[in-house]
Design an enzyme around this catalytic site. Structure first.
Site, short mmCIF file in Angstrom:
data_model
loop_
_atom_site.label_atom_id
_atom_site.label_comp_id
_atom_site.label_asym_id
_atom_site.label_seq_id
_atom_site.Cartn_x
_atom_site.Cartn_y
_atom_site.Cartn_z
N HIS A 268 -1.70 -1.56 12.83
CA HIS A 268 -1.63 -0.18 13.34
C HIS A 268 -0.28 -0.02 14.05
O HIS A 268 0.76 -0.23 13.44
CB HIS A 268 -2.85 0.03 14.25
CG HIS A 268 -3.14 1.44 14.66
ND1 HIS A 268 -2.54 2.53 14.10
CD2 HIS A 268 -3.99 1.95 15.60
CE1 HIS A 268 -2.99 3.64 14.67
NE2 HIS A 268 -3.87 3.31 15.59
N HIS A 307 -0.44 3.18 3.75
CA HIS A 307 -1.16 3.99 4.74
C HIS A 307 -2.52 4.34 4.16
O HIS A 307 -2.64 4.60 2.97
CB HIS A 307 -0.37 5.28 5.04
CG HIS A 307 -0.77 5.90 6.33
ND1 HIS A 307 -1.85 6.74 6.42
CD2 HIS A 307 -0.27 5.75 7.58
CE1 HIS A 307 -1.98 7.11 7.68
NE2 HIS A 307 -1.05 6.51 8.41
N ASP A 363 6.26 3.51 10.80
CA ASP A 363 6.75 2.33 11.50
C ASP A 363 7.92 1.65 10.80
O ASP A 363 8.55 0.77 11.37
CB ASP A 363 5.61 1.32 11.67
CG ASP A 363 4.61 1.80 12.69
OD1 ASP A 363 5.04 2.36 13.70
OD2 ASP A 363 3.40 1.61 12.47
N1 ACO Z 1 2.23 -4.73 1.48
C1 ACO Z 1 1.71 -5.23 0.32
N2 ACO Z 1 0.57 -4.81 -0.23
C2 ACO Z 1 -0.10 -3.86 0.42
C3 ACO Z 1 0.34 -3.29 1.65
C4 ACO Z 1 1.56 -3.76 2.16
N3 ACO Z 1 2.07 -3.26 3.28
N4 ACO Z 1 -0.54 -2.36 2.06
C5 ACO Z 1 -1.52 -2.35 1.16
N5 ACO Z 1 -1.27 -3.25 0.16
C6 ACO Z 1 -2.07 -3.49 -1.02
C7 ACO Z 1 -3.37 -4.21 -0.69
O1 ACO Z 1 -3.21 -5.60 -0.76
C8 ACO Z 1 -4.28 -3.66 -1.77
O2 ACO Z 1 -3.98 -4.32 -2.98
P1 ACO Z 1 -5.15 -4.67 -4.03
O3 ACO Z 1 -5.66 -3.34 -4.50
O4 ACO Z 1 -4.46 -5.47 -5.08
O5 ACO Z 1 -6.16 -5.47 -3.27
C9 ACO Z 1 -3.85 -2.22 -1.94
O6 ACO Z 1 -2.45 -2.20 -1.55
C10 ACO Z 1 -4.63 -1.23 -1.08
O7 ACO Z 1 -4.50 -1.63 0.28
P2 ACO Z 1 -5.63 -1.54 1.35
O8 ACO Z 1 -5.48 -2.70 2.27
O9 ACO Z 1 -6.95 -1.28 0.71
O10 ACO Z 1 -5.23 -0.20 2.10
P3 ACO Z 1 -5.77 0.27 3.51
O11 ACO Z 1 -5.84 1.74 3.45
O12 ACO Z 1 -7.02 -0.46 3.86
O13 ACO Z 1 -4.64 -0.25 4.54
C11 ACO Z 1 -2.75 -0.34 5.88
C12 ACO Z 1 -3.69 0.55 5.09
C13 ACO Z 1 -3.56 -1.15 6.91
C14 ACO Z 1 -1.76 0.53 6.63
C15 ACO Z 1 -2.00 -1.31 4.92
O14 ACO Z 1 -1.25 -0.56 3.98
C16 ACO Z 1 -1.10 -2.28 5.65
O15 ACO Z 1 -1.58 -3.33 6.10
N6 ACO Z 1 0.24 -1.97 5.81
C17 ACO Z 1 1.12 -2.83 6.55
C18 ACO Z 1 0.96 -2.63 8.05
C19 ACO Z 1 1.51 -1.30 8.51
O16 ACO Z 1 2.61 -0.91 8.19
N7 ACO Z 1 0.72 -0.61 9.34
C20 ACO Z 1 1.10 0.65 9.95
C21 ACO Z 1 0.31 1.79 9.38
S1 ACO Z 1 0.85 3.32 10.06
C22 ACO Z 1 0.17 3.32 11.60
O17 ACO Z 1 -0.85 2.76 11.87
C23 ACO Z 1 0.88 3.98 12.61
#
Ligand code: ACO
Length: 436
Positions: A268, A307, A363
């Site tokens: 987050h 996201h 971010d």
């Molecule tokens: N890098 C690589 N792969 C990713 C990333 C990433 N940053 N984010 C998602 N994926 C992949 C997942 O592994 C998944 O792949 P799969 O379908 O092969 O299993 C797919 O994309 C879908 O991802 P989910 O985890 O289901 O997406 P979710 O909506 O649950 O997560 C989140 C969203 C937590 C923001 C995620 O994208 C992430 O961890 N990003 C990195 C951390 C980040 O930047 N957080 C800040 C968010 S903005 C905020 O809170 C202010």
């Protein structure tokens, strides 16, 4: 039969049910009538991580994730970022309308006169270990404010609520700045009421023994814009925490501390600090492709990408990129920008990211600006918590007066054992009970 309805056939019983559809939702409680027999509890929905569940009605922030739209109280974020100050936007989020000139003047005055901390709070902060993380200090100190303002628990008194809201918005930069200086071993600086919200914050961060610290107007405006972009984002992890803790009628200080704790996680608000660590690890533009490969192999996550709601470009990331250019005109280009741009370029062309609709989020670039402004990465998430406090409080206030809201209490699918025979201690060894 009403056209705004959903007809469900339960194949277990062959019975058919018609549920009303309102605002694109069915009420989960309407499913409870669907039973296999009188002993059956009734149907529930299973939604770990609330991926498809609306938990409230809210008139504060609108997001269209597919089209990359973000609006506060109906005003596009781009317009607010261009024309407003952060405190003006805070007023909008809390009260639903933009203030007129007198309204804004009074509001700024009231927030400004709540920036001071009680001396005991300062002493409390002085007790943290010399290298305490600023975000952890901030979480604990905000919770500790409940000891200074015990009347805050009268959450059903609107005047009392507003007073605590003003106190929290006013004191957040002071707590964040003191946390930062504590971490660096510098003496705390008291608020200066002659300065604007962001200038005062910058002064408390960076003032040394004379000459007077004067914030560069381009940089203080950039920080103000960043505060606007981070002020609210509807039902994310920390806001949901604020509402959930607040739903037990806990006071706003402990609820805000809980929300800030949720924000601190690397998935987050903690992501901005992680982005900088990632850029440091990559080291140079040449290493970007190899890092992307590691991400695709599942060894790393590309921090600052992806996201839950935005499946197109995060509109805040666009404004941040624009703001970064203004900041770099003053500070010089942050060398990490080259790596970030290359990372974005490759990721946006790569099938792995395109298929999963992974775009830079707020971010991704904010940390690079924060660093150019002179902040250490450990401070980045606290910088997010200051403006988001406004969103948390607006959402909390909305929840408190919402007659439909009750204490938050999800259901579960129980997967454990049932009604087991109790074994006295002497029988457990023979029965092969766990040693731990
Ligand atoms: N890098 C690589 N792969 C990713 C990333 C990433 N940053 N984010 C998602 N994926 C992949 C997942 O592994 C998944 O792949 P799969 O379908 O092969 O299993 C797919 O994309 C879908 O991802 P989910 O985890 O289901 O997406 P979710 O909506 O649950 O997560 C989140 C969203 C937590 C923001 C995620 O994208 C992430 O961890 N990003 C990195 C951390 C980040 O930047 N957080 C800040 C968010 S903005 C905020 O809170 C202010």
């Amino acid at each position: 039969m009403a056209s705004d309805s959903l007809t469900i056939t339960d194949n277990r019983t062959d019975r058919t049910y018609t549920l009303p559809i309102e605002d694109g939702t069915v009420r989960a409680m309407d499913l409870r009538q669907i039973k296999t027999g009188p002993e059956d509890f009734g149907l529930m929905t299973y939604d770990p991580a609330f991926t498809n569940t609306a938990s409230c009605r809210s008139g504060i922030t609108f997001i269209d994730g597919e089209r990359g739209i973000l609006e506060y109280r109906g005003y596009p974020i781009e317009v607010l970022a261009e024309h407003c100050t952060f405190l003006e936007v805070a007023y909008l989020l809390l009260f639903g309308e933009l203030p007129n000139e007198t309204g804004l003047k009074n509001w700024v005055h009231e927030i400004t006169y709540h920036t001071m901390l009680h001396e005991t709070t300062k002493k409390f902060m002085g007790g943290f270990r010399y290298d305490a993380h600023p975000m952890t200090m901030l979480v604990s100190t905000v919770a500790a404010l409940a000891t200074v303002y015990p009347e805050a628990k009268n959450i059903h008194d609107p005047e009392n609520r507003l007073l605590q809201i003003k106190r929290l918005i006013g004191k957040m930069p002071t707590i964040a700045a003191m946390s930062y200086r504590h971490n660096l071993g510098f003496p705390y600086i008291y608020p200066d009421n002659d300065l604007s919200y962001t200038e005062n914050f910058m002064n408390m961060l960076w003032k040394m023994v004379g000459p007077k610290y004067v914030a560069n107007p381009v940089l203080s405006r950039a920080l103000d814009v960043l505060f606007i972009l981070h002020a609210d984002h509807e039902q994310n992890c920390s806001t949901n925490t604020m509402r959930s803790v607040g739903s037990s009628q806990a006071d706003p200080y402990v609820a805000t501390a809980a929300a800030a704790a949720a924000l601190s996680g690397p998935l987050h608000g903690g992501a901005n600090e992680e982005v900088l660590k990632m850029l440091d690890e990559i080291g140079s533009k040449q290493n970007v492709a190899a890092y992307i490969q590691k991400v695709k192999n599942g060894h790393e996550k590309l921090m600052g990408f992806g996201h839950r709601v935005y499946k197109n470009y995060d509109p805040r990331a666009k404004i941040i990129k624009w703001t970064a250019d203004r900041v770099f005109e003053v500070t010089g280009r942050n060398p990490k920008l080259e790596i970030a741009l290359e990372l974005e370029r490759i990721a946006l062309e790569d099938e792995y990211f395109v298929k999963r609709k992974l775009y830079p989020n707020v971010d991704f670039y904010s940390g690079i600006i924060y660093q150019a402004l002179g902040f250490k990465p450990a401070m980045f998430t606290a910088l997010f918590a200051i403006p988001r406090t406004v969103g948390w409080l607006a959402q909390w206030q909305e929840m408190v007066v919402d007659a439909e809201q009750k204490i938050a209490r999800p259901r579960q699918i129980y997967t454990g054992q049932r009604t087991r025979r109790f074994l006295p201690m002497e029988e457990r060894q023979a029965a092969g009970a766990m040693k731990k």
